[in-house]
Design an enzyme around this catalytic site. Structure first.
Site, PDB file in Angstrom:
ATOM      1  CB  SER A  71      85.693 104.013  21.241  1.00  0.00           C
ATOM      2  OG  SER A  71      85.322 102.571  21.789  1.00  0.00           O
ATOM      3  CE1 TYR A 196      78.992 102.235  19.423  1.00  0.00           C
ATOM      4  CE2 TYR A 196      78.510  99.775  17.959  1.00  0.00           C
ATOM      5  CZ  TYR A 196      80.151 100.795  19.282  1.00  0.00           C
ATOM      6  OH  TYR A 196      81.065 100.188  19.912  1.00  0.00           O
ATOM      7  CB  VAL A 266      90.158  99.165  19.330  1.00  0.00           C
ATOM      8  CG1 VAL A 266      89.606  99.307  20.888  1.00  0.00           C
ATOM      9  CG2 VAL A 266      88.580  99.028  18.534  1.00  0.00           C
TER      10      VAL A 266
END
Length: 328
Positions: A71, A196, A266
């Protein structure tokens, strides 16, 4: 080019060593095993790196161990979208308000029907859609090149993690189709989700994160290569959203305790930006319940206290430009 470590032990390196020693014993937290490949990583590596605007690098621990950016990529893609499309078009599709929800929540602003901000999954998938619309089928290659310029070296995709994310990312697929239903994404959805998943699987190190952070702190210019990587206005807006939204639903406490624009992932990384001063990168894979690195959060808290990095700390004098105005 790479930032070069200093040749002698400095005060900042002594502080780094002390912070690393005091936080190394933390063994609480869990790996992000909801992505199967991330559940296989070694849990114990821990590194802290600081890069200055003069191109100096101060490191302690496992700063060259590769991990996936996850992220943290959201801050960089948001910055790119602002540059390519402008504020008005970006903010028409994604907001800038903290959500107070988990990063993977399937929830939008009830009034605007937009994702709350670009640092949660829904907002980042929307940004990925904007980048693919603007850049076409070469979007990932362009994105990877920009990330590499910020890090000062050629970065690569971790194919195993990418495949693992793509195979297990059912919640993100649900978010993608919900975004399509409210008009935040355009068809087709699958290539957007693929972009993504790929951006999250780019491999970096704590050393890379420190230099990327220093590039952002230096108003978008890599302090080692001198390359202008990001637009100045886009950097300002990105830093603001990192400060308020960058640490998932821990962002308010982070702003209070640490006071540094930051983004976590993460994969175990955290990037911090002290505007016009420093970039900071940490890596430790064990995560707390909110998805942030346990050691990383502790280390940043201590560094902020020891170095006076909090944005509202009276000892943080900021840039030389500010000092020049104060001297008049």
């Amino acid at each position: 080019m790479h930032a070069q470590p200093t040749g002698q032990t400095s005060a900042i390196e002594q502080i780094l060593a002390d912070v690393h020693r005091r936080t190394l014993g933390r063994r609480d937290g869990e790996l992000a095993d909801y992505i199967p490949e991330l559940g296989k990583v070694a849990p114990d590596p821990y590194g802290i790196a600081i890069a200055t605007l003069g191109g100096k690098l101060h490191c302690i621990g496992d700063v060259d161990v590769p991990f996936t950016i996850q992220s943290i990529s959201k801050a960089l893609t948001f910055c790119m979208a602002l540059e390519l499309l402008g504020r008005e078009d970006v903010f028409a599709r994604v907001g800038v308000e903290p959500s107070g929800d988990a990063f993977n929540a399937i929830e939008f602003d009830p009034v605007s029907r937009r994702p709350y901000n670009p640092m949660v999954n829904a907002g980042a998938i929307t940004v990925a859609g904007m980048l693919r619309d603007a850049l076409g089928g070469n979007a990932f290659e362009i994105l990877l090149e920009r990330f590499s310029l910020a890090a000062g070296r050629a970065l690569e995709l971790d194919e195993a993690v990418y495949r693992s994310e793509a195979a297990s990312g059912h919640r993100n697929r649900a978010i993608g189709h919900l975004l399509l239903s409210v008009g935040a994404l355009r068809e087709p959805v699958d290539p957007v989700l693929d972009l993504y998943f790929r951006q999250c699987a780019i491999q970096v190190t704590a050393r890379d994160l420190a230099l990327i952070g220093a590039t952002i702190a230096n108003m978008g210019e890599n302090p080692v290569s001198g390359t202008q990587v990001f637009d100045v206005d886009a950097v300002r807006d990105t830093l603001a959203v990192m400060f308020t939204c960058g640490m998932y639903d821990y962002s308010g406490n982070w702003a209070y305790d640490v006071g540094v624009p930051a983004k976590s992932g993460v994969g175990g990384g955290i990037i911090g930006v002290v505007n016009r001063q420093l970039g900071i990168g940490t890596f430790s894979p064990r995560l707390d319940a909110k998805g942030n690195s346990v050691r990383g959060v502790c280390g940043f808290r201590m560094l902020s206290d020891e170095l006076g990095l909090h944005a509202f700390d009276p000892t943080n004098r900021g840039s030389a430009l500010v000092d020049s105005f104060l001297a008049r």
